[in-house]
Design an enzyme around this catalytic site. Structure first.
Site, PDB file in Angstrom:
ATOM      1  N   GLY A   5      -6.319  -5.559   2.080  1.00 22.71           N
ATOM      2  CA  GLY A   5      -4.949  -5.568   2.600  1.00 22.71           C
ATOM      3  C   GLY A   5      -4.455  -6.974   2.869  1.00 22.71           C
TER       4      GLY A   5
ATOM      5  CE  LYS B  43     -11.325  -4.868   7.322  1.00 26.36           C
ATOM      6  NZ  LYS B  43     -10.563  -4.007   6.466  1.00 26.36           N
TER       7      LYS B  43
ATOM      8  NE  ARG C  82      -4.312  -1.574   1.698  1.00 22.25           N
ATOM      9  CZ  ARG C  82      -5.306  -1.857   2.516  1.00 22.25           C
ATOM     10  NH1 ARG C  82      -5.221  -1.538   3.788  1.00 22.25           N
ATOM     11  NH2 ARG C  82      -6.391  -2.438   2.072  1.00 22.25           N
TER      12      ARG C  82
ATOM     13  N   GLY D   1     -13.126  -3.897   0.956  1.00 23.37           N
ATOM     14  CA  GLY D   1     -14.530  -3.513   0.982  1.00 23.37           C
ATOM     15  C   GLY D   1     -14.843  -2.501  -0.114  1.00 23.37           C
TER      16      GLY D   1
HETATM   17  P1  ADP Z   1      -8.904  -7.726   3.963  1.00 16.52           P
HETATM   18  O1  ADP Z   1      -7.792  -6.980   4.648  1.00 16.52           O
HETATM   19  O2  ADP Z   1      -8.398  -8.638   2.900  1.00 16.52           O
HETATM   20  O3  ADP Z   1     -10.003  -6.820   3.509  1.00 16.52           O
HETATM   21  P2  ADP Z   1     -10.092  -8.301   6.519  1.00 16.52           P
HETATM   22  O4  ADP Z   1      -9.403  -7.084   6.996  1.00 16.52           O
HETATM   23  O5  ADP Z   1     -11.575  -8.288   6.556  1.00 16.52           O
HETATM   24  O6  ADP Z   1      -9.582  -8.683   5.055  1.00 16.52           O
HETATM   25  O7  ADP Z   1      -9.670  -9.557   7.364  1.00 16.52           O
HETATM   26  C1  ADP Z   1      -8.358 -10.055   7.421  1.00 16.52           C
HETATM   27  C2  ADP Z   1      -8.158 -10.855   8.675  1.00 16.52           C
HETATM   28  O8  ADP Z   1      -9.182 -11.811   8.834  1.00 16.52           O
HETATM   29  C3  ADP Z   1      -6.858 -11.644   8.705  1.00 16.52           C
HETATM   30  O9  ADP Z   1      -5.998 -11.078   9.657  1.00 16.52           O
HETATM   31  C4  ADP Z   1      -7.298 -13.055   9.111  1.00 16.52           C
HETATM   32  O10 ADP Z   1      -6.479 -13.615  10.104  1.00 16.52           O
HETATM   33  C5  ADP Z   1      -8.680 -12.807   9.661  1.00 16.52           C
HETATM   34  N1  ADP Z   1      -9.525 -14.004   9.634  1.00 16.52           N
HETATM   35  C6  ADP Z   1      -9.783 -14.807   8.596  1.00 16.52           C
HETATM   36  N2  ADP Z   1     -10.582 -15.823   8.965  1.00 16.52           N
HETATM   37  C7  ADP Z   1     -10.845 -15.649  10.274  1.00 16.52           C
HETATM   38  C8  ADP Z   1     -11.617 -16.363  11.251  1.00 16.52           C
HETATM   39  N3  ADP Z   1     -12.267 -17.463  10.928  1.00 16.52           N
HETATM   40  N4  ADP Z   1     -11.648 -15.885  12.502  1.00 16.52           N
HETATM   41  C9  ADP Z   1     -10.981 -14.746  12.832  1.00 16.52           C
HETATM   42  N5  ADP Z   1     -10.251 -14.036  11.970  1.00 16.52           N
HETATM   43  C10 ADP Z   1     -10.190 -14.467  10.703  1.00 16.52           C
HETATM   44 MG    MG Z   2      -7.848  -5.766   6.372  1.00 15.09          MG
END
Ligand code: ADP
Ligand code: MG
Length: 395
Positions: free
Chosen positions: A351, A198, A37, A374
């Site tokens: 991310g 999230k 990023r 998102g």
């Molecule tokens: P992104 O950054 O790709 O948009 P998010 O920020 O929503 O995704 O989520 C990323 C996090 O979700 C990672 O740190 C991962 O460890 C966590 N994660 C994935 N599956 C689970 C789960 N079943 N329980 C808790 N955390 C989770």
């Molecule tokens: Mg994230």
């Protein structure tokens, strides 16, 4: 609608406030685990250096919830940026106030400062006009390069627009162009894969994207709320209790539209989400009361992979499990590999999701790796993101 960019403005000698998305994964010692990023914002910053602007960078990092958190200062980001640009980037300990004003008024053309984490101030997420006005008072022009934050109506994304002319940064421009053209006429079947942490935010996004896709695959932390919404037990997995109604409404809407939503049939559970934890595969309908969902299981991997093989467009946001811990990384790895092998348009965003794909060396095999998660999904659902709506239109 075409948006004005930083290239459409005279920036020489001007104070330019750049909203970046430096929300990088960072450990508690300030080590940056993935600087994608930061690198993504370099074209805008370099453009401003070359055109002798006074560059005031700002970003959020993590979720300090309106308070100062020593582990979430942006100083490590300034250090990395400075290495990448090969010139000084001065981190400030605050984002607004007299100290900041003093620092800005002493800036020379081409100089760069980085304001402190915006989320140390409750006013950012609350889109407080007072906070927006104070930020705006530092600059002559606002450049939004934080595509990944543009789905949120925060002061540093939307509120500033009331007080400053605002235009897109070069990363923002690239994301709008790429995602816009990729998704103008998506080839079908079109699948969205959603996971990650999230949940609250992503459920809202899912509600929007449902009318665009043929298939939704759900994994990660999202699955607990969905399994619970179907009447199953999710053990001690965090669920969004006040989202059950929405989950049911989404399932109903999906049914009516003929969109299939696939939940994991089996999951990997554990009693504690930590390194060295004991992982156990169970049916999604028999999650032990003392366990937490940590990944999708092998049957689910097989099923999801099979479904993806038929798809011609796939958008993925949110890891399938806690991939940072090896025992819970299989789901994310397998889905990333499945996507890399597809003859389809593949868009990966977020991310953590981008980090996982990059670490596996698979980002080159995707059609587009977006800096948004998102924001990317919401953009693809056809919504005009609040942070894009406020950018000036091209004449
Ligand atoms: P992104 O950054 O790709 O948009 P998010 O920020 O929503 O995704 O989520 C990323 C996090 O979700 C990672 O740190 C991962 O460890 C966590 N994660 C994935 N599956 C689970 C789960 N079943 N329980 C808790 N955390 C989770
Ligand atoms: Mg994230």
């Amino acid at each position: 609608m075409q948006k004005k960019t930083v290239e459409d403005e005279e920036v020489y000698g001007k104070r330019v406030l750049v909203r970046a998305d430096f929300n990088v994964p960072m450990d508690r010692n300030g080590t940056i685990e993935d600087d994608t990023r930061i690198r993504a914002c370099l074209p805008t910053i370099t453009y401003l250096i070359d055109h002798r602007a006074r560059i005031i960078l700002c970003s959020h990092l993590g979720r300090p919830q309106g308070r100062v958190d020593g582990h979430l200062r942006l100083e490590p980001v300034a250090r990395r940026l400075s290495e990448l640009l090969q010139r000084p980037v001065k981190p400030l300990r605050e984002a607004i106030g007299p100290e900041v004003e003093r620092a800005v008024s002493g800036m020379e053309n081409g100089e760069i400062i980085l304001l402190e984490n915006l989320r140390f101030y409750p006013g950012d997420e609350e889109n407080d006009p007072g906070f927006a006005r104070e930020l705006a008072s530092l600059a002559d022009l606002f450049v939004n390069d934080a595509f990944g934050a543009s789905h949120r109506a925060h002061a540093s994304v939307v509120g500033l627009a009331a007080y400053l002319p605002c235009v897109a940064g070069l990363l923002m421009e690239k994301e709008i162009e790429r995602l816009g053209s990729l998704l103008e006429n998506p080839r079908r079947p079109f699948a969205a894969i959603m996971g990650g942490a999230k949940v609250e935010e992503k459920i809202g996004i899912l509600e929007n994207i449902i009318s665009k896709v043929d298939l939704i695959l759900i994994g990660g932390g999202m699955s607990a709320t969905f399994l619970k919404g179907q009447g199953w037990d999710a053990g001690i997995s965090p669920v969004e209790p006040d989202k059950m109604e929405i989950v049911r409404a989404i399932m109903q809407k999906a049914g009516a539209l003929g969109v299939r939503i696939l939940l994991p049939q089996d999951v990997i559970v554990t009693e504690k989400l930590k390194t060295g934890a004991i992982a156990r595969g169970v049916s999604a309908q028999q999650i032990p009361a003392d366990s937490i969902i940590a990944d999708i299981g092998p049957q689910t991997i097989t099923e999801f992979t099979k479904e993806l093989k038929n798809c011609r467009t796939v958008v993925w946001n949110g890891p399938m499990g806690v991939f940072e811990i090896p025992q819970f990384s299989e789901g994310t790895k397998s889905i990333a590999t499945a996507l890399a092998d597809l003859h389809a348009m593949t868009i990966v965003g977020g991310g953590s999701t981008a980090e996982a794909v990059t670490k596996l060396g698979l980002s080159g095999k995707m059609t587009h790796v977006s800096t948004g998660g998102g924001a990317t999904l919401l953009f693809l659902s056809g919504k005009i993101l609040p942070g894009i709506a406020v950018l000036a239109d091209k004449e």
